[in-house]
Write an enzyme that holds these catalytic residues in place. Structure first.
Site, PDB file in Angstrom:
ATOM      1  N   ASN A 238      -9.938  -0.878  42.625  1.00 28.37           N
ATOM      2  CA  ASN A 238      -9.538  -1.390  43.947  1.00 28.37           C
ATOM      3  C   ASN A 238      -8.023  -1.357  44.090  1.00 28.37           C
ATOM      4  O   ASN A 238      -7.294  -1.764  43.179  1.00 28.37           O
ATOM      5  CB  ASN A 238     -10.039  -2.839  44.051  1.00 28.37           C
ATOM      6  CG  ASN A 238      -9.963  -3.415  45.448  1.00 28.37           C
ATOM      7  OD1 ASN A 238     -10.449  -2.793  46.405  1.00 28.37           O
ATOM      8  ND2 ASN A 238      -9.386  -4.592  45.589  1.00 28.37           N
ATOM      9  N   HIS A 274      -5.302  -3.440  54.164  1.00 28.13           N
ATOM     10  CA  HIS A 274      -4.448  -4.430  54.831  1.00 28.13           C
ATOM     11  C   HIS A 274      -3.462  -3.631  55.684  1.00 28.13           C
ATOM     12  O   HIS A 274      -2.516  -3.033  55.158  1.00 28.13           O
ATOM     13  CB  HIS A 274      -3.671  -5.253  53.795  1.00 28.13           C
ATOM     14  CG  HIS A 274      -4.546  -6.094  52.920  1.00 28.13           C
ATOM     15  ND1 HIS A 274      -5.222  -7.195  53.393  1.00 28.13           N
ATOM     16  CD2 HIS A 274      -4.847  -6.008  51.600  1.00 28.13           C
ATOM     17  CE1 HIS A 274      -5.901  -7.754  52.403  1.00 28.13           C
ATOM     18  NE2 HIS A 274      -5.699  -7.049  51.309  1.00 28.13           N
ATOM     19  N   ASP A 303      -7.926  -6.205  56.984  1.00 30.27           N
ATOM     20  CA  ASP A 303      -7.372  -7.044  58.052  1.00 30.27           C
ATOM     21  C   ASP A 303      -6.288  -6.249  58.769  1.00 30.27           C
ATOM     22  O   ASP A 303      -5.730  -5.297  58.227  1.00 30.27           O
ATOM     23  CB  ASP A 303      -6.892  -8.431  57.586  1.00 30.27           C
ATOM     24  CG  ASP A 303      -5.912  -8.433  56.441  1.00 30.27           C
ATOM     25  OD1 ASP A 303      -5.227  -7.417  56.226  1.00 30.27           O
ATOM     26  OD2 ASP A 303      -5.808  -9.471  55.754  1.00 30.27           O
TER      27      ASP A 303
HETATM   28  O1  9MR Z   1      -5.928 -14.096  49.524  1.00 29.64           O
HETATM   29  C1  9MR Z   1      -5.314 -14.267  48.265  1.00 29.64           C
HETATM   30  C2  9MR Z   1      -4.256 -15.366  48.369  1.00 29.64           C
HETATM   31  O2  9MR Z   1      -4.871 -16.604  48.679  1.00 29.64           O
HETATM   32  C3  9MR Z   1      -3.493 -15.454  47.057  1.00 29.64           C
HETATM   33  O3  9MR Z   1      -2.468 -16.411  47.185  1.00 29.64           O
HETATM   34  C4  9MR Z   1      -2.929 -14.090  46.711  1.00 29.64           C
HETATM   35  C5  9MR Z   1      -2.155 -14.082  45.420  1.00 29.64           C
HETATM   36  O4  9MR Z   1      -1.371 -12.930  45.389  1.00 29.64           O
HETATM   37  O5  9MR Z   1      -3.996 -13.150  46.603  1.00 29.64           O
HETATM   38  C6  9MR Z   1      -4.647 -12.979  47.824  1.00 29.64           C
HETATM   39  O6  9MR Z   1      -5.615 -11.962  47.704  1.00 29.64           O
HETATM   40  C7  9MR Z   1      -5.127 -10.655  47.383  1.00 29.64           C
HETATM   41  C8  9MR Z   1      -6.211  -9.955  46.628  1.00 29.64           C
HETATM   42  O7  9MR Z   1      -6.631 -10.718  45.528  1.00 29.64           O
HETATM   43  C9  9MR Z   1      -5.753  -8.585  46.171  1.00 29.64           C
HETATM   44  N1  9MR Z   1      -5.286  -7.780  47.287  1.00 29.64           N
HETATM   45  C10 9MR Z   1      -4.319  -8.436  48.171  1.00 29.64           C
HETATM   46  C11 9MR Z   1      -4.846  -9.791  48.619  1.00 29.64           C
HETATM   47  C12 9MR Z   1      -3.890 -10.429  49.615  1.00 29.64           C
HETATM   48  O8  9MR Z   1      -2.692 -10.724  48.984  1.00 29.64           O
END
Ligand code: 9MR
Length: 386
Positions: A238, A274, A303
């Protein structure tokens, strides 16, 4: 903002504290919607595993009409429409639970299955949040994507700042993967085994904790260990910025092709998605080359962020992008379309990108936005096109 744009780098620098991500225990309030199983095998990972289910009659009001929900439209087509969730929100927000169960047939844990939040002390796992999500999915006939086994962020502090030797780190990672995948064997259909192994803008491998400690072999080991723990699970690489044709997606394709040729059990590639209201360059062509190389492709974290305060024209533009993404997925052999949340009430975007937000198909009041209507229209029209 596209994942490859310079501003995206900011997100990597803005990790919320792990304390914020640890949630307390509470009883799980679950739904009991009647379900039925699909007879086909849409995700190619075994019908017992991915026999999807939908609530038979859960109408939704969108654009002043009463109609089927997204999952009711998707499931008969062997399609999975999903969202990332937080366990604490599931426990606290009844409206969130209602829309989630009504609209989606797949869930992914936004944070609950990451190494740091799960294992704050050596050998001390707290599965409360992950269990909450998996139980909610089971009760509501939803599939679960596991996210994520190997990542450079949200590591346990005892590991990231520890003094373990490479051999010890290897043993720790193996144990972690086998503990987590083993616990949810048969209940988590697919795993993001390795997440974001490339530099933000690619094409070099990220000089992460894992690369520094273990060298590039960690990639193959992680997939092998996950496969040993659950041979039926679909195993995914991923990343972000690999949606369009570019140097990073070239490198990702080369990596997964090399791993597969070496016999590593790797089955699919997750394009996070994203983005801003702009389509990735030559998306369909890029998906096709991964599929030709023998990989399923999934959209795993969709998103579409907008400048705030949000304007009606921007919402219309966003709807066009959601429409184009889902159309591209459905006409490119993709059957998994997961968003990184579903409501602007709970989204990572405003926390990581100053002045941006409104990235998801439901607004903060859990009302469907034009993006929802667009997704709905694509799913309604899809059978005639497939
Ligand atoms: O949505 C997640 C957020 O709550 C966390 O703080 C963050 C930490 O970096 O990770 C976010 O999720 C991520 C995902 O695990 C990997 N791809 C990017 C996502 C958005 O940052």
């Amino acid at each position: 903002m596209k994942a490859s744009a310079p501003g995206f780098i900011r997100y990597a620098l803005c990790v919320r504290s792990q304390a914020q991500l640890r949630h307390g225990c509470a009883a799980v309030l679950l739904f009991c919607l009647p379900v039925f199983a699909l007879s086909n095998d849409p995700a190619g990972v075994g019908s017992a595993r991915l026999g999807s289910s939908i609530p038979p009659h859960q109408p939704v009001h969108a654009s002043n009409t009463v109609t089927a929900s997204l999952r009711q439209l998707a499931a008969p087509q062997g399609f999975f429409i999903g969202a990332a969730v937080e366990a604490q929100t599931l426990r606290d927000d009844a409206g969130y639970r209602t829309v989630l169960a009504r609209e989606f047939n797949m869930l992914v844990a936004g944070n609950a299955m990451k190494f740091g939040p799960l294992c704050p002390q050596p050998d001390q796992y707290d599965f409360t949040n992950a269990d909450t999500i998996v139980a909610f999915a089971a009760t509501n006939g939803m599939q679960v994507r596991g996210h994520t086994l190997v990542w450079h962020q949200q590591l346990p502090l005892w590991l990231e700042h520890g003094t373990q030797t490479p051999a010890q780190v290897k043993a720790i990672l193996r144990k972690h993967i086998q503990t987590l995948v083993g616990r949810y064997r048969g209940r988590v259909a697919m795993w993001d085994v390795v997440n974001e192994a490339f530099d933000d803008n690619g094409p070099a491998l990220r000089d992460s904790f894992w690369l520094k400690k273990l060298g590039p072999e960690y990639l193959a080991w992680a997939f092998q260990w996950a496969h040993e723990a659950d041979p039926a699970a679909q195993l995914v690489y991923n990343d972000f910025g690999i949606e369009g044709m570019n140097a990073k997606s070239d490198a990702a394709l080369a990596l997964v092709t090399r791993l597969k040729a070496a016999g590593v059990p790797i089955h699919a590639v997750g394009m996070q998605m994203h983005i801003t209201p702009e389509m990735p360059a030559r998306l369909a062509e890029n998906i096709a080359r991964f599929r030709t190389a023998g990989f399923a492709v999934q959209f795993t974290e969709v998103d579409v962020q907008l400048p705030m305060p949000v304007q009606p024209t921007a919402l219309a533009q966003q709807a066009d992008i959601y429409r184009a993404l889902l159309e591209t997925a459905m006409t490119s052999g993709i059957n998994t379309f997961v968003m990184w949340g579903f409501t602007d009430r709970h989204s990572w975007v405003p926390h990581f990108f100053k002045g941006k937000g409104a990235a998801l198909p439901f607004d903060e009041q859990l009302q469907p936005k034009p993006a929802y209507t667009a997704l709905h229209a694509v799913l309604t029209q899809a059978p005639s096109r497939r």
